[in-house]
Design a protein around this motif. Structure first.
Motif, PDB file in Angstrom:
ATOM      1  N   PRO A 105       0.782  -1.229   0.000  1.00  0.00           N
ATOM      2  CA  PRO A 105       0.000   0.000   0.000  1.00  0.00           C
ATOM      3  C   PRO A 105       0.823   1.292   0.000  1.00  0.00           C
ATOM      4  CG  PRO A 105      -0.219  -1.212   2.070  1.00  0.00           C
ATOM      5  CD  PRO A 105       0.440  -2.118   1.104  1.00  0.00           C
ATOM      6  N   ASN A 129     -21.834  15.767   5.067  1.00  0.00           N
ATOM      7  CA  ASN A 129     -20.749  14.798   5.246  1.00  0.00           C
ATOM      8  C   ASN A 129     -21.287  13.410   5.527  1.00  0.00           C
ATOM      9  OD1 ASN A 129     -18.859  16.775   4.865  1.00  0.00           O
ATOM     10  ND2 ASN A 129     -18.440  17.079   7.049  1.00  0.00           N
ATOM     11  N   PRO A 139      -7.415   8.304   9.486  1.00  0.00           N
ATOM     12  CA  PRO A 139      -7.029   6.898   9.353  1.00  0.00           C
ATOM     13  C   PRO A 139      -6.323   6.681   8.017  1.00  0.00           C
ATOM     14  CG  PRO A 139      -9.371   7.169   8.962  1.00  0.00           C
ATOM     15  CD  PRO A 139      -8.864   8.497   9.393  1.00  0.00           C
ATOM     16  N   PRO A 140      -5.541   5.605   7.932  1.00  0.00           N
ATOM     17  CA  PRO A 140      -4.754   5.384   6.714  1.00  0.00           C
ATOM     18  C   PRO A 140      -5.559   5.546   5.421  1.00  0.00           C
ATOM     19  CG  PRO A 140      -4.117   3.825   8.376  1.00  0.00           C
ATOM     20  CD  PRO A 140      -5.252   4.616   8.962  1.00  0.00           C
ATOM     21  N   PRO A 141      -6.628   4.785   5.179  1.00  0.00           N
ATOM     22  CA  PRO A 141      -7.442   5.149   4.045  1.00  0.00           C
ATOM     23  C   PRO A 141      -8.820   5.588   4.526  1.00  0.00           C
ATOM     24  CG  PRO A 141      -7.389   2.763   4.287  1.00  0.00           C
ATOM     25  CD  PRO A 141      -6.949   3.371   5.570  1.00  0.00           C
ATOM     26  N   ALA A 142      -9.182   6.824   4.282  1.00  0.00           N
ATOM     27  CA  ALA A 142     -10.537   7.271   4.609  1.00  0.00           C
ATOM     28  C   ALA A 142     -11.306   7.389   3.301  1.00  0.00           C
ATOM     29  CB  ALA A 142     -10.501   8.606   5.319  1.00  0.00           C
ATOM     30  N   PRO A 143     -12.538   6.904   3.265  1.00  0.00           N
ATOM     31  CA  PRO A 143     -13.319   6.989   2.026  1.00  0.00           C
ATOM     32  C   PRO A 143     -13.590   8.445   1.659  1.00  0.00           C
ATOM     33  CG  PRO A 143     -14.474   5.684   3.688  1.00  0.00           C
ATOM     34  CD  PRO A 143     -13.263   6.240   4.340  1.00  0.00           C
ATOM     35  N   ASP A 144     -13.699   9.296   2.663  1.00  0.00           N
ATOM     36  CA  ASP A 144     -14.033  10.683   2.407  1.00  0.00           C
ATOM     37  C   ASP A 144     -13.332  11.528   3.467  1.00  0.00           C
ATOM     38  OD1 ASP A 144     -15.135  12.999   1.578  1.00  0.00           O
ATOM     39  OD2 ASP A 144     -17.099  12.664   2.497  1.00  0.00           O
ATOM     40  N   ILE A 191      -6.378  13.749  13.003  1.00  0.00           N
ATOM     41  CA  ILE A 191      -5.590  12.553  12.705  1.00  0.00           C
ATOM     42  C   ILE A 191      -6.452  11.627  11.869  1.00  0.00           C
ATOM     43  CG2 ILE A 191      -4.374  10.605  13.708  1.00  0.00           C
ATOM     44  CD1 ILE A 191      -4.054  12.540  16.192  1.00  0.00           C
ATOM     45  N   LYS A 238      -5.077  14.729   0.232  1.00  0.00           N
ATOM     46  CA  LYS A 238      -6.528  14.521   0.240  1.00  0.00           C
ATOM     47  C   LYS A 238      -7.200  15.420   1.263  1.00  0.00           C
ATOM     48  CE  LYS A 238      -6.682  10.058  -1.924  1.00  0.00           C
ATOM     49  NZ  LYS A 238      -6.821   8.608  -1.794  1.00  0.00           N
ATOM     50  N   ALA A 281      -2.924   8.388  11.193  1.00  0.00           N
ATOM     51  CA  ALA A 281      -2.958   7.561  12.398  1.00  0.00           C
ATOM     52  C   ALA A 281      -1.869   6.491  12.376  1.00  0.00           C
ATOM     53  CB  ALA A 281      -4.335   6.922  12.563  1.00  0.00           C
ATOM     54  N   ASP A 335     -11.749   4.776  12.592  1.00  0.00           N
ATOM     55  CA  ASP A 335     -11.570   3.451  12.004  1.00  0.00           C
ATOM     56  C   ASP A 335     -12.230   2.344  12.814  1.00  0.00           C
ATOM     57  OD1 ASP A 335     -10.488   3.412   9.573  1.00  0.00           O
ATOM     58  OD2 ASP A 335      -8.488   2.756  10.167  1.00  0.00           O
ATOM     59  N   PHE A 388     -13.050  15.285   8.320  1.00  0.00           N
ATOM     60  CA  PHE A 388     -11.852  15.797   8.983  1.00  0.00           C
ATOM     61  C   PHE A 388     -11.606  17.246   8.578  1.00  0.00           C
ATOM     62  CE2 PHE A 388     -11.394  11.249   8.264  1.00  0.00           C
ATOM     63  CZ  PHE A 388     -11.206  10.807   9.557  1.00  0.00           C
ATOM     64  N   SER A 442     -13.772  14.723   3.923  1.00  0.00           N
ATOM     65  CA  SER A 442     -14.534  15.922   4.286  1.00  0.00           C
ATOM     66  C   SER A 442     -14.805  16.062   5.786  1.00  0.00           C
ATOM     67  CB  SER A 442     -15.854  15.953   3.524  1.00  0.00           C
ATOM     68  OG  SER A 442     -15.611  15.822   2.158  1.00  0.00           O
ATOM     69  N   LEU A 502      -9.492   9.994  15.849  1.00  0.00           N
ATOM     70  CA  LEU A 502      -8.713   8.756  15.869  1.00  0.00           C
ATOM     71  C   LEU A 502      -9.593   7.518  15.879  1.00  0.00           C
ATOM     72  CD1 LEU A 502      -5.725   8.834  18.313  1.00  0.00           C
ATOM     73  CD2 LEU A 502      -5.802   7.997  15.983  1.00  0.00           C
ATOM     74  N   ILE A 539     -11.387   0.588   1.921  1.00  0.00           N
ATOM     75  CA  ILE A 539     -12.693   1.239   1.935  1.00  0.00           C
ATOM     76  C   ILE A 539     -13.786   0.192   1.744  1.00  0.00           C
ATOM     77  CG2 ILE A 539     -14.122   2.970   0.809  1.00  0.00           C
ATOM     78  CD1 ILE A 539     -11.534   4.387   0.020  1.00  0.00           C
ATOM     79  N   ILE A 580     -15.995  11.697  14.597  1.00  0.00           N
ATOM     80  CA  ILE A 580     -14.925  12.585  14.104  1.00  0.00           C
ATOM     81  C   ILE A 580     -15.190  14.017  14.557  1.00  0.00           C
ATOM     82  CG2 ILE A 580     -13.892  13.610  12.051  1.00  0.00           C
ATOM     83  CD1 ILE A 580     -14.454  10.954  10.623  1.00  0.00           C
ATOM     84  N   ILE A 631     -21.470   6.416  -0.040  1.00  0.00           N
ATOM     85  CA  ILE A 631     -20.335   5.562  -0.390  1.00  0.00           C
ATOM     86  C   ILE A 631     -20.546   4.161   0.173  1.00  0.00           C
ATOM     87  CG2 ILE A 631     -17.883   5.151   0.019  1.00  0.00           C
ATOM     88  CD1 ILE A 631     -17.465   8.162   0.017  1.00  0.00           C
ATOM     89  N   SER A 670      -3.825   1.697  -4.333  1.00  0.00           N
ATOM     90  CA  SER A 670      -4.245   0.348  -3.925  1.00  0.00           C
ATOM     91  C   SER A 670      -4.810   0.299  -2.507  1.00  0.00           C
ATOM     92  CB  SER A 670      -3.079  -0.625  -4.066  1.00  0.00           C
ATOM     93  OG  SER A 670      -1.943  -0.110  -3.432  1.00  0.00           O
ATOM     94  N   THR A 671      -4.844   1.422  -1.782  1.00  0.00           N
ATOM     95  CA  THR A 671      -5.452   1.377  -0.454  1.00  0.00           C
ATOM     96  C   THR A 671      -6.974   1.393  -0.530  1.00  0.00           C
ATOM     97  OG1 THR A 671      -5.303   3.765  -0.312  1.00  0.00           O
ATOM     98  CG2 THR A 671      -3.553   2.524   0.739  1.00  0.00           C
TER      99      THR A 671
END
Lengths: 388, 359, 290
Positions: A38, C6, A204-209, A202, A236, A175, C262, A213, A211, C259, C219, C253, C13, C214-215
């Protein structure tokens, strides 16, 4: 099916039985890196740059007449793989120098393995671990542009010079422990400088969106944002901020991708801070890199290879100045007092001493996109910090 | 119930004592002795790299055996295996860092933590079955990893917790060959425990639950008790494997326990052959060595330099293909192949296809 | 107001991805754990078609989406068809293996680089200002619309469509359906195709909005709790589940700690599994069928 399994067993037997072919005179250095996975986008281009540099060096006759054999192993940023790779290089291939170009999670195992084997370990593409700063661990070295804490000092200095201290500042991190640590440091520093910290997001590694944050930063009224995280998360968050109509300025760390991304985003409020010169400056050494990349049909663009090229220069210098480049101890000794001319890729030459395996001086530059000249412009020339 | 012998072997059990023997025939005795000898000589005959590989196989074998008990024997699906390994490793890392606890404290503590987690992981199994159970264990995996990550960040071990080699009776376990024998012993011990569990009341109860829960309950088997027991034993063993991992590799960090690790363990028991302890061992061997074999094969190909960057991607893809091939064409796994080969030689020159077995 | 937007975007999604899980599960009782990978593959298809059809960007998007439809069908015909009648666990693990295969193949073909399909197609991403000074990007708005259209279409299709009816029948009782002359393999292949198509649509729109690497797989995994909370065999459930998960995530959030973003979906999931394992709208008997 039965035959297939037997062929696997036979293949296994041959692999286990056959000792690896040994090139007699070549100096071996082994690199474990995140070539895939990744986060590979941050490391693989640097590794390719290093490979091109070593190839070129070998074609020109190598170091003092000896060829360099660069062994590459992929760890996909998995610690266990990195440990196995390091063990393999050290016990089987007998490398004189170990290189790490991977995520920080692989540091602990590679450091441990290199220390046991007494082989110097050089970090070539990722954030430098604290052990290379003075007082340095005798076995660890780092050429990477990142300098934890110095980066944030330079960033906040730049913001102070541009906007003064009467500024509302937001922070962004990802994160993962390294990024969070740096941003926590930056937040405290900013408070100490009299700035107002209004948000610290902060992601997360992949966030879908991004906005949600970005909304937090935007609604807190941040005028400046300092972001020190992997590129995807920095850009992003910025793009999400702009989509929300935020009009502040965003300062991000200049990763390998910075140059092409500045050209893509084309936003004058988006600044990048880094220790490597961008290709927009068109120095002679950059032309060399571009030519080498073109000749080899490289997978990644040349302007992402600076980090690898610098590592190559340093490795060449270390091997050339070692009394016996075939011995790890001798190579380490040579590395402990080294000065390498970076030909403008950095703000000065890269110097290591007994005490300091990061570099004696760290130089920063800030770039951004200039919509009038339709090009990348230098906002702030080399600013130098002494590393103590 | 002992393991069934192929009827054509010519060997029959003639007394109750025979039923309890671990090794029954002379052939089995000789081959076991020969195998043990090979294992003892192996580390002195090859380079340290291969010793490291073998050690990795032993470590994987412990985890695979544990998972086989739970999934292959008792039929409870778990996708929390990496979480359990992480729990064991983190227990060790935290106890070592915070209190400087020695080897003989951390290992039992890891097992205890594993057992407790086993109860937590196992509780949903009383209500949920199949996919839902898998998902709930998956959720717990994320929770364990999150807690571990918080510990790392809060305490400033951002590049992982370094763990020094364990010291036992003043002797430091450090050299690759020493680790080889330590983990060989641990794997052998785990195997022995598993074999005996299988031959005992609980092993029979698990198989009954696996085949048919309703019938098992009608037979007077305490479903809840034995399900939880399976989770507890598996989790304790797995957490110990995690602790051993921490000591062997010298570090603990959350990144080492990704979901992919769980998938690898599940792949071990599938590729090895569901429901068989031998399968778990074969699977551990196969899955651990597979990437190295692919790498070796790719290095042997021309133009290896150009491929260096894609080895891992090829590995990934090839691993997926092999898993698919096993699932589609050889659901009984390596153990199925092994049985067929063995029967072929036992019955030679005749051919026989047992009932219910694929030709 | 921005908070609501939001939540809505994130819910769209999750919902668009989750309906892929539901479609396949409802028809064939297989949990497709390769859905995240198939979704990513769809987005990468766009990268491929974007360079091939640089003349007509719309064509590129349409062809990429149609190609994923075909890919889904082929996954069933060449792979999953062989797993019908096997243990459910074996089928699920096959999808896991397929996922690993796709991940490897994607990196082999496209490398780990970051792509920006929108820039490749030469499109902008204008921001729309809504009443209450909330803002939404064009592609996020499109994503919400796509979700509405897809769910509306699927409801109509399953209710009134000839093949939709067959899909429902196959889901209720495969044996009976087959005896009534329904071609089960065709129905399953269609379900796989549709599921991959909707997944790819989500992947393509996310990639157009904010780029692709590739991440993206992660999702897909995060949308999974949404499907489960709603009930794995209910489309309406997936919609509501997505809304609940998205609201919980965005709320955390905003008001508690970014944090936790996730972990929250999985905490909601655990709570749901404890209280009502079969989900909000799921059928209770499912539990014993597995």
């Amino acid at each position: 099916m039965k035959t297939m399994n037997w062929s696997i067993l036979v293949g296994l037997a041959t692999v286990l039985a056959a000792p690896p072919a040994l090139a007699q005179d070549a100096l071996k250095i082994g690199l474990t890196g995140a070539l895939t996975g990744p986060v590979a986008g941050t490391y693989a281009p640097a590794v390719e740059g290093l490979r091109l540099y070593i190839d070129r060096l070998n074609k020109a006759g190598g170091v003092n007449g000896r060829q360099i054999e660069l062994l590459l192993q992929d760890d996909a940023s998995e610690p266990s793989r990195a440990a196995a790779n390091a063990k393999r290089f050290l016990t089987q291939d007998g490398v004189v120098m170990l290189l790490n170009a991977s995520l920080s999670s692989t540091y602990a195992p590679t450091i441990a393995e290199a220390k046991r084997a007494g082989v110097p370990l050089l970090f070539t593409a990722a954030a430098c671990p604290p052990e290379v700063f003075p007082p340095a661990d005798p076995n660890l070295f780092c050429t990477t542009a990142f300098g934890t804490e110095y980066d944030s000092r330079a960033a906040l200095n730049f913001i102070k010079e541009t906007a003064g201290t009467e500024v509302k500042i937001g922070f962004q991190a990802m994160a993962i422990p390294v990024s969070r640590g740096e941003i926590d440091y930056a937040e405290n520093l900013a408070k100490g400088m009299g700035m107002t910290s209004v948000a610290k997001e902060i992601t997360p590694p992949p966030a879908p969106d991004y906005s949600p944050f970005a909304s937090n930063i935007s609604s807190a009224g941040a005028e400046w944002v300092w972001s020190w995280a992997p590129w995807g998360s920095q850009i992003k968050t910025f793009e999400a901020l702009r989509r929300l109509g935020w009009e502040g300025n965003y300062l991000a760390w200049a990763h390998l991708e910075a140059e092409s991304e500045l050209e893509r985003v084309k936003d004058p409020g988006f600044y990048v801070l880094g220790a490597n010169a961008l290709f927009a400056e068109d120095l002679p050494v950059m032309q060399e890199i571009t030519d080498a990349a073109q000749a080899a049909g490289a997978e990644y663009p040349a302007n992402q290879m600076t980090e690898g090229w610098i590592a190559g220069m340093v490795i060449e210098a270390a091997l050339a100045s070692a009394e016996d480049p075939g011995s790890a101890d001798s190579v380490r000794e040579a590395m402990s007092g080294l000065s390498v001319d970076t030909k403008g890729l950095r703000g000065g030459s890269l110097e290591w001493t007994e005490e300091n395996h990061f570099r004696t001086q760290q130089h920063y530059k800030v770039y951004r996109w200039n919509p009038e000249s339709e090009g990348i412009e230098t906002v702030s020339g080399w600013t130098t910090f002494d590393v103590e | 119930m002992s393991k069934p012998l192929p009827s054509a072997s010519g060997h029959f059990r003639r007394s109750y004592a025979d039923e309890f023997r671990l090794i029954e025939t002379r052939l089995a005795k000789t081959s076991a002795a020969a195998f043990a000898l090979v294992l003892l000589v192996f580390p002195f005959a090859v380079s340290p790299f291969y010793v490291d590989l073998a050690t990795q196989v032993f470590l994987a074998a412990i985890g695979a055996l544990a998972l086989m008990l739970l999934t292959g024997i008792a039929g409870q699906i778990s996708l929390g295996h990496a979480g359990l390994l992480a729990a064991g490793a983190f227990t060790t890392g935290i106890l070592y860092k915070e209190f400087g606890a020695p080897f003989w404290v951390t290992l039992p503590s890891a097992a205890l933590a594993g057992a407790l987690l086993g109860v937590v992981f196992g509780l949903p199994s009383l209500r949920l079955r199949g996919l839902y159970l898998a998902v709930s264990t998956l959720a717990l995996h994320f929770l364990v990893v999150y807690l571990g990550g918080e510990y790392e960040t809060r305490r400033g071990f951002s590049t992982g917790i370094l763990v020094d080699p364990p010291v036992v009776f003043g002797y430091e376990i450090y050299a690759p060959r020493v680790w080889y024998f330590v983990l060989l012993a641990a794997a052998a011990l785990t195997l022995l425990i598993c074999i005996n569990l299988m031959r005992s009341r609980s092993g029979r109860a698990w198989r009954a639950i696996h085949s048919n829960e309703t019938v098992a309950e009608a037979l007077g088997i305490g479903i809840a008790r034995y399900k939880l027991l399976a989770f507890v034993i598996t989790s304790a063993i797995t957490a110990m494997a995690g602790a051993l991992f921490a000591y062997y590799r010298g570090f603990v960090s959350i990144e080492a326990f990704s979901l992919y690790l769980t998938i690898q363990y599940v792949a071990m028991i599938i590729i090895g052959g569901m429901g068989s302890l031998l399968g778990a061992l074969l699977g551990a061997l196969f899955v651990t060595l597979f990437p190295y074999v692919i790498e070796g094969a790719m290095a042997a190909l021309p133009g290896a330099d150009r491929l260096a960057g894609s080895v891992f991607a090829v590995n990934y893809a090839a691993f997926g293909i092999v898993m698919i091939l096993f699932l589609v064409f050889e659901p009984q796994g390596l153990v199925g192949i092994w049985r067929r080969v063995r029967n072929y030689f036992l019955l030679w020159p005749f051919r026989q296809t047992a009932l219910g077995e694929r030709p | 107001m921005q908070l609501a937007v939001n939540i809505l975007v994130l819910a769209a999604i999750y919902a668009l991805i989750a309906c892929g899980y539901v479609l396949i599960y409802r028809v064939s009782r297989v949990l497709n754990l390769a859905h995240g990978e198939l979704m990513m593959l769809g987005a990468y298809m766009l990268v491929a078609t974007a360079s091939a059809f640089s003349m007509s960007p719309v064509m590129a998007v349409v062809i990429a989406a149609l190609m994923s439809l075909a890919v889904g069908g082929m996954v069933y015909l060449f792979l999953m068809r062989r797993m019908t009648g096997e243990m459910v666990l074996a089928a699920v693990l096959t999808t896991v293996a397929l996922g690993i295969l796709i991940r490897g193949a994607v990196i082999l073909i496209w490398s780990a680089q970051q792509y920006h399909p929108r820039a490749m197609l030469g499109w902008g991403n204008p921001v729309i200002t809504l009443p209450g000074d909330a803002r939404i990007s064009l592609y996020a708005a499109l994503l919400i619309m796509a979700t509405v259209v897809v769910y509306g279409g699927l409801f109509l299709f399953l209710r009134f469509g000839r093949w939709g009816m067959r899909m429902r029948a196959a889901g209720q009782d495969p044996l009976l359906a087959a005896q009534r002359g329904i071609n089960l393999h065709a129905v399953f292949a269609l379900a796989w195709g549709l599921s991959t198509f909707t997944g790819a649509l989500a992947g393509i729109l996310i990639a157009l909005d904010s780029g692709l690497d590739s991440t993206m797989v992660m999702i897909g995994l995060k949308a999974f709790p949404a499907a489960l909370v709603g009930g794995l065999d209910s489309l309406a459930g997936a919609l509501l589940g997505a809304l609940i998960i998205a609201a919980a995530e965005v709320g955390v959030i905003r008001f508690i700690d970014p944090l936790l973003a996730d972990v929250v979906p999985f905490i909601v999931l655990i709570a749901m599994l404890v209280i009502r394992p079969w989900g909000l709208f799921g059928t209770r008997e499912e539990l014993d069928r597995v």
